[in-house]
Design a protein around this motif. Structure first.
Motif, PDB file in Angstrom:
ATOM      1  N   ARG A 113      33.335  48.945  50.296  1.00 52.30           N
ATOM      2  CA  ARG A 113      34.770  49.116  50.528  1.00 52.30           C
ATOM      3  C   ARG A 113      35.330  48.156  51.583  1.00 52.30           C
ATOM      4  N   ASP A 115      35.625  43.846  52.768  1.00 50.85           N
ATOM      5  CA  ASP A 115      35.487  42.441  52.412  1.00 50.85           C
ATOM      6  C   ASP A 115      34.288  41.849  53.141  1.00 50.85           C
ATOM      7  N   ASN A 122      38.736  46.363  51.836  1.00 48.21           N
ATOM      8  CA  ASN A 122      39.076  45.632  50.616  1.00 48.21           C
ATOM      9  C   ASN A 122      40.214  46.344  49.889  1.00 48.21           C
ATOM     10  N   ARG A 123      40.524  45.861  48.706  1.00 54.72           N
ATOM     11  CA  ARG A 123      41.665  46.388  47.968  1.00 54.72           C
ATOM     12  C   ARG A 123      41.539  47.895  47.735  1.00 54.72           C
ATOM     13  N   GLU A 124      40.376  48.332  47.287  1.00 54.45           N
ATOM     14  CA  GLU A 124      40.180  49.754  46.971  1.00 54.45           C
ATOM     15  C   GLU A 124      40.408  50.633  48.195  1.00 54.45           C
ATOM     16  N   LEU A 125      39.783  50.283  49.308  1.00 51.34           N
ATOM     17  CA  LEU A 125      39.933  51.097  50.517  1.00 51.34           C
ATOM     18  C   LEU A 125      41.352  51.032  51.052  1.00 51.34           C
ATOM     19  N   TYR A 127      44.159  50.535  49.382  1.00 51.12           N
ATOM     20  CA  TYR A 127      45.044  51.336  48.536  1.00 51.12           C
ATOM     21  C   TYR A 127      44.844  52.827  48.784  1.00 51.12           C
ATOM     22  N   ASP A 128      43.604  53.242  49.017  1.00 49.87           N
ATOM     23  CA  ASP A 128      43.345  54.646  49.347  1.00 49.87           C
ATOM     24  C   ASP A 128      44.063  55.039  50.634  1.00 49.87           C
ATOM     25  N   GLN A 131      47.878  55.276  50.055  1.00 51.62           N
ATOM     26  CA  GLN A 131      48.274  56.508  49.383  1.00 51.62           C
ATOM     27  C   GLN A 131      48.198  57.707  50.333  1.00 51.62           C
ATOM     28  N   VAL A 190      42.803  41.470  50.415  1.00 55.83           N
ATOM     29  CA  VAL A 190      42.771  41.923  49.028  1.00 55.83           C
ATOM     30  C   VAL A 190      42.474  40.799  48.053  1.00 55.83           C
ATOM     31  N   LYS A 249      52.481  51.912  44.435  1.00 50.19           N
ATOM     32  CA  LYS A 249      52.559  50.742  43.557  1.00 50.19           C
ATOM     33  C   LYS A 249      53.914  50.043  43.695  1.00 50.19           C
TER      34      LYS A 249
END
Length: 281
Positions: A113, A115, A122-125, A127-128, A131, A190, A249
């Motif tokens: 999670r 880079d 990274n992108r996944e973490l 975005y979490d 949110q 990201v 988003k």
């Protein structure tokens, strides 16, 4: 060190460095079993209260000694013998294996999670976290902001100075970005030369612009990398909750569009999104 202590006497010891005279540190340094009894000369101070009997064995892992397992008591008649050494060594082997397995699990979760170049989320973490932050902002009726940051003419750095210098530049950009925000904020990479910044609990919408300008100035300062002087500037897009949307988003899209507007206008600036756009615009 971070000692874990269980006993009826005294309190947990304070962390020690490996060069301290503490007996536990000696076990870790030497990787050898250490036994102290009332007949043994030397300092009996181990961890916490002075002890008449003290036994420490190293926690041996694949990468070397990772700690020490220690038992002690204050009764002269309860002396540790060879059988106690063997038992504690057996227990230490199990403990070291469990610790090493847990460390590997934590490391794998981290690299999945983050880079690998900058160690940023990274992108996944990211975005979490975005949110989660939006849910908190909705619940507490607070402001937050999303900044999309792209480096102007970064490709020229890679093409003229090489990818190793480009990597050093990205690492330094990540460091400067973290210096521009609070511990509670999140900086993520990201992809390529694109970074995102999440600003939590803003008192005023204008505070997002203040941070964006702070970032613009910080990233625009000269970089001294591998005997090379590099100058680069950022294009920054800014989106706000709740002013520009209540969906992560939406905020990502608006911040991205604003960043491209800043780049089209010459770069080295920040641009606040104007919100929804007509299709095809």
């Amino acid at each position: 060190s971070f000692p874990y202590h269980v006993g009826e006497y005294g309190q947990a010891p304070t962390p020690q460095t490996l060069d301290s005279p503490d007996l536990s540190a000696q076990v870790v340094r030497t990787g050898q079993v250490l036994l102290r009894t009332p007949d043994t000369a030397g300092d009996h101070a181990a961890v916490g209260r002075d002890s008449l009997n003290w036994l420490g064995v190293p926690l041996n892992a694949k990468k070397g000694v990772i700690g020490a397992l220690v038992v002690k008591n204050d009764r002269a008649e309860a002396r540790y013998a060879q059988k106690d050494v063997e038992l504690l060594q057996f227990v230490s082997t199990q403990a070291a294996t469990a610790i090493e397995r847990k460390q590997m699990e934590i490391w794998l979760q981290h690299i999945a999670r983050h880079d690998p170049l900058t160690d940023l989320p990274n992108r996944e973490l990211f975005y979490d976290r975005l949110q989660t932050a939006l849910l908190g902002a909705k619940r507490n009726q607070t402001l937050l902001s999303l900044l999309n940051i792209d480096l102007d003419r970064f490709k020229q750095v890679n093409d003229t100075l090489g990818h190793p210098v480009g990597d050093l530049l990205l690492q330094e950009v990540a460091r400067r970005l973290k210096q521009c925000v609070r511990e509670s904020d999140t900086v993520g990479r990201v992809g390529g030369d694109e970074f995102l910044v999440l600003l939590h609990d803003l008192p005023l919408p204008e505070d997002a612009m203040i941070v964006a300008e702070k970032i613009r100035v910080a990233l625009g300062q000269r970089y001294d990398l591998a005997d090379q002087r590099v100058h680069i500037s950022p294009s920054i897009g800014v989106a706000l909750y709740p002013g520009h949307g209540d969906d992560y988003k939406q905020l990502i899209r608006y911040a991205d569009e604003a960043m491209y507007d800043a780049k089209k206008n010459g770069g080295n600036r920040f641009q606040v999104t104007s919100g929804p756009r007509a299709s095809g615009v």
